[in-house]
Design a protein around this motif. Structure first.
Motif, mmCIF file in Angstrom:
data_model
loop_
_atom_site.group_PDB
_atom_site.id
_atom_site.type_symbol
_atom_site.label_atom_id
_atom_site.label_comp_id
_atom_site.label_asym_id
_atom_site.label_seq_id
_atom_site.Cartn_x
_atom_site.Cartn_y
_atom_site.Cartn_z
ATOM 1 N N SER A 95 0.845 -1.202 0.000
ATOM 2 C CA SER A 95 0.000 0.000 0.000
ATOM 3 C C SER A 95 0.873 1.241 0.000
ATOM 4 C CB SER A 95 -0.906 0.031 1.237
ATOM 5 O OG SER A 95 -1.879 -0.988 1.174
ATOM 6 N N LEU A 96 0.468 2.241 -0.796
ATOM 7 C CA LEU A 96 1.154 3.523 -0.843
ATOM 8 C C LEU A 96 0.126 4.620 -0.568
ATOM 9 C CD1 LEU A 96 2.397 1.596 -3.350
ATOM 10 C CD2 LEU A 96 3.982 3.516 -3.447
ATOM 11 N N LEU A 118 5.471 3.577 2.254
ATOM 12 C CA LEU A 118 4.769 2.415 1.722
ATOM 13 C C LEU A 118 4.728 1.355 2.811
ATOM 14 C CD1 LEU A 118 6.848 -0.201 0.911
ATOM 15 C CD2 LEU A 118 7.651 1.516 -0.695
ATOM 16 N N ARG A 167 9.026 6.099 -6.740
ATOM 17 C CA ARG A 167 7.653 6.154 -6.230
ATOM 18 C C ARG A 167 6.779 7.025 -7.122
ATOM 19 N NH1 ARG A 167 4.065 9.043 -3.098
ATOM 20 N NH2 ARG A 167 2.836 7.799 -1.625
#
Length: 322
Positions: A95-96, A118, A167
């Motif tokens: 998950s970010l 994250l 990212r």
């Protein structure tokens, strides 16, 4: 942890302001109240607390393939106990956070979970997720066989921070794919899915590397401090560093040997860090790359591009023994 269920759509999605026709490869839900709570329970998300003055709402969309799941989820403030659920695909979820303030509690420790961190979901340990306000996060399900080599045995489950340049590239790519209407069976989507896997692994590798970096060798503190101050100078070299410290280059290398690194590698890494910070926020044209190369200590834009490409390649190759 599987995300999203059968398609269901309401107007006024937090993800877009205009109605779009349902897309074949996408599962989408937009639920309120009890329906949202029931749906979350099916995913292994058990609501433990909500603000009674706010109507619960969850919006989630995802794309699923046998080797990749990606999507985004938005929700109103709430607290959840998340119980991992095994899936047939044997995927590990990452998950970010995108927006909103969250914290997670796992094994008695509470951590902030906000952008740009994250979180790799543990495959067997339940954890609690607390959302203080409405917000969204992006998620990816990757084959566990690809993720596990990057997580050394005993790695603590906690938020990590990876290289910003990877990212931001990953977020842009996932958003673009979610907004596209390419069918799952198309060759183009297959190539995109493969690329997203690689980008996600690059983010994960850089995050794990930063979190578990070896301590600097005791005798190298002065060298490390000088490298950080001088890395922007493209004329600065290992030989110059040895001269400034009044030691031989051979002795300088011996100082770094216990860490498995070298002064040259640290100098290059520091220059890359400077360049990546300058690159964040948009694409650079040739002139801008020349300026960034000059400010970060690289001899030319081409040298900078080679270093960035080499780092990306290293990020996608697990180290020996893993």
């Amino acid at each position: 942890m599987p995300l999203c269920g059968s398609p269901e759509r309401e107007s006024g999605s937090p993800f877009d302001s205009t109605e779009r026709a349902p897309l074949h490869p996408r599962d989408r839900i937009d639920m309120n109240g009890t329906a949202a709570v029931d749906w979350m329970r099916e995913q292994g998300w058990h609501v433990t607390h909500v603000d009674q003055s706010v109507l619960i709402r969850v919006v989630c969309e995802r794309i699923t393939t046998p080797s990749l799941v990606l999507g985004r989820v938005w929700s109103t403030p709430m607290s959840l106990q998340i119980v991992p659920i095994r899936t047939e695909q044997e995927l590990s979820y990452v998950s970010l956070p995108l927006t909103g303030k969250r914290s997670l509690s796992i094994e008695g420790t509470t951590h902030a979970l906000e952008a740009p961190s994250l979180f790799v979901h543990p495959v067997a340990t339940p954890f609690e997720l607390h959302a203080a306000d409405s917000g969204a996060l992006l998620f990816l399900g990757l084959p566990s066989s690809r993720v596990d080599p990057w997580l050394p045995q005993g790695t603590q489950a906690r938020p990590l921070s990876g290289a910003a340049v990877y990212r931001e590239t990953l977020l842009s790519a996932v958003m673009a794919v979610l907004s596209a209407d390419a069918p799952l069976e198309s060759p183009g989507f297959g190539l995109a899915a493969s690329g997203l896997q690689q980008l996600a692994l690059a983010v994960l590798q850089s995050a794990v590397s930063q979190a578990s970096g070896k301590q600097p060798p005791a005798g190298a503190a002065a060298a490390i401090e000088r490298i950080k101050r001088k890395a922007h100078d493209r004329a600065y070299s290992v030989a110059r560093l040895a001269h400034d410290l009044d030691v031989s280059t051979a002795h300088l290398h011996r100082l770094f040997k216990p860490s498995g690194s070298t002064p040259g590698r640290l100098l290059r890494s520091e220059r890359l860090h400077i360049a990546q910070e300058l690159l964040i926020g948009g694409h650079a044209n040739t002139l801008e790359l020349e300026l960034i190369a000059d400010q970060s200590g690289f001899s030319s834009a081409r040298s900078l591009q080679r270093a960035l490409s080499a780092q990306a390649l290293e990020s996608l190759t697990p180290p020996p023994g893993l």
